[in-house]
Design an enzyme around this catalytic site. Structure first.
Site, PDB file in Angstrom:
ATOM      1  CG  ASP A 308      -2.069   0.961   1.144  1.00  0.00           C
ATOM      2  OD1 ASP A 308      -1.924   1.980   0.445  1.00  0.00           O
ATOM      3  OD2 ASP A 308      -3.116   0.708   1.778  1.00  0.00           O
ATOM      4  NE  ARG A 310      -4.676   3.112   0.272  1.00  0.00           N
ATOM      5  CZ  ARG A 310      -5.787   2.435   0.529  1.00  0.00           C
ATOM      6  NH1 ARG A 310      -6.967   2.903   0.130  1.00  0.00           N
ATOM      7  NH2 ARG A 310      -5.731   1.283   1.194  1.00  0.00           N
TER       8      ARG A 310
END
Length: 376
Positions: A308, A310
């Site tokens: 991930d 983000r």
């Protein structure tokens, strides 16, 4: 092609030079990265590996001995020891196809015979340049793999000017990355009646560095004094706009609006973090890897990204700008709760937010449950 000195990093704001460098990389143009601003220090010329054709490689080879940079995630997939470094230097394979196959895992089945790999040791300065190069490729939404050439410290500025190439520095790249998680400014605010939430308003936030905008959708009239219901939704073109059945994003977005409307109001933050932060084209490559039998987590790692990518800084900055420091978070992802808390937002409650699976996304949802700890 010669250009005026105004095109060089010494005459451009840091945020502008990084965005221009990202654009050049997407066009297949090399960029020169220096360890620091001003003269001296080491420099590295970088070309995206996925765009390394024979003509570009030949031109690059005239300046020095090319090498390939890959991320430690991609190195782990290829069983290459990365020794904990974020970037790994390899001797450059012969031919442009071999380089692209090394960088792009969607070619792993058609080009399974890679190696033997020769790992090149890097000094501390070289490692910093290598990591900055991969970070710049991610900013450009390209695969984190490059063909690079080490340059003498007294050459790059004149050479960059002569060839019309951008010269950027490691501090500029780091500053740009930090600016993306903060320094947001409101650039638009308008009513936006939506299906299921007719009393809504949309506020657009743009990073001061000039990056991609994020959006806050305010449903009803939420009061900052209350712990309002909030949904963090990463944009998903395939799910939100095309109705893809491979994920549950479309259902999560429309479902969040309906749930928040029924709750009397709240906020949906629509974040420019497609594909868990890897970008739309890379996400489509991840889909191709899933067609080959890999799950959504393994696909990201094979592409060279983290599971991930983000950041939660933009979401927290938007909530703070709107005056909301205490929220109820509509999510099944425990990392969203932890991420917002790290950024100074108090999550007083996690509210369940899940939908029935279908034959196309059942494995995807099971992977999120089993590998990333989603409450599904």
């Amino acid at each position: 092609m010669a250009t005026s000195p105004a095109y060089l990093q010494t005459h451009l704001r840091d945020d502008i030079v990084i965005l221009r460098a990202a654009d050049d990389l997407r066009r297949g143009l090399p960029v020169v990265i220096a360890t620091h601003d001003g003269p001296g220090g080491r420099c590295l010329m970088v070309l995206p590996a996925e765009l390394a054709d024979a003509r570009r490689l030949e031109r690059l080879s005239m300046l020095g001995k090319p090498q390939v940079l890959i991320s430690r995630e991609r190195a782990a997939v290829l069983k290459i020891r990365h020794k904990g470094r974020d970037a790994v230097r390899l001797s450059c394979p012969k031919g442009s196809f071999g380089i692209r196959a090394l960088a792009d895992p969607t070619a792993d089945l058609s080009a399974p015979m890679k190696g033997p790999f020769q790992v090149q040791e890097a000094t501390t300065e070289q490692a910093a340049l290598d990591e900055a190069a991969l970070a710049l490729l991610k900013i450009a939404h390209l695969l984190p793999a490059a063909v690079s050439v080490d340059l003498c410290a007294d050459v790059p500025q004149d050479m960059a000017h002569h060839h019309g190439l951008l010269l950027v520095s490691v501090p500029q790249i780091k500053a740009h990355m930090q600016a993306q998680t903060g320094g947001l400014m409101v650039v638009a605010d308008a009513k936006l009646p939506m299906k299921g939430a007719p009393n809504s308003r949309i506020v657009a936030f743009r990073p001061e560095s000039g990056g991609t905008e994020h959006f806050a959708i305010l449903v009803g009239s939420p009061a900052p004094s209350d712990a309002v219901l909030v949904r963090l939704h990463s944009e998903c073109f395939t799910g939100d706009a095309l109705g893809s059945l491979k994920c549950d994003c479309g259902n999560q977005f429309t479902g969040a609006l309906e749930t928040i409307e029924q709750a009397g109001g709240g906020i949906v933050l629509y974040l420019a973090q497609e594909g868990r932060g890897i970008g739309l084209v890379a996400k489509l490559k991840a889909y191709a890897l899933q067609d080959q039998g890999h799950d959504t987590v393994d696909a990201n790692l094979r592409l060279g990204f983290a599971i991930d990518e983000r950041e939660f800084g933009p979401a927290a900055a938007m909530l703070k700008a709107l005056g909301f420091l205490r929220i109820r978070l509509l999510t099944n992802n425990p990392e969203k709760v932890a991420g917002l808390e790290r950024e100074g937002i108090k999550v007083v409650e996690r509210v369940e937010h899940r939908f029935p699976s279908n034959e196309h996304n059942a494995h995807y949802l099971a992977t999120k449950r089993d590998k990333t700890g989603h409450f599904l």
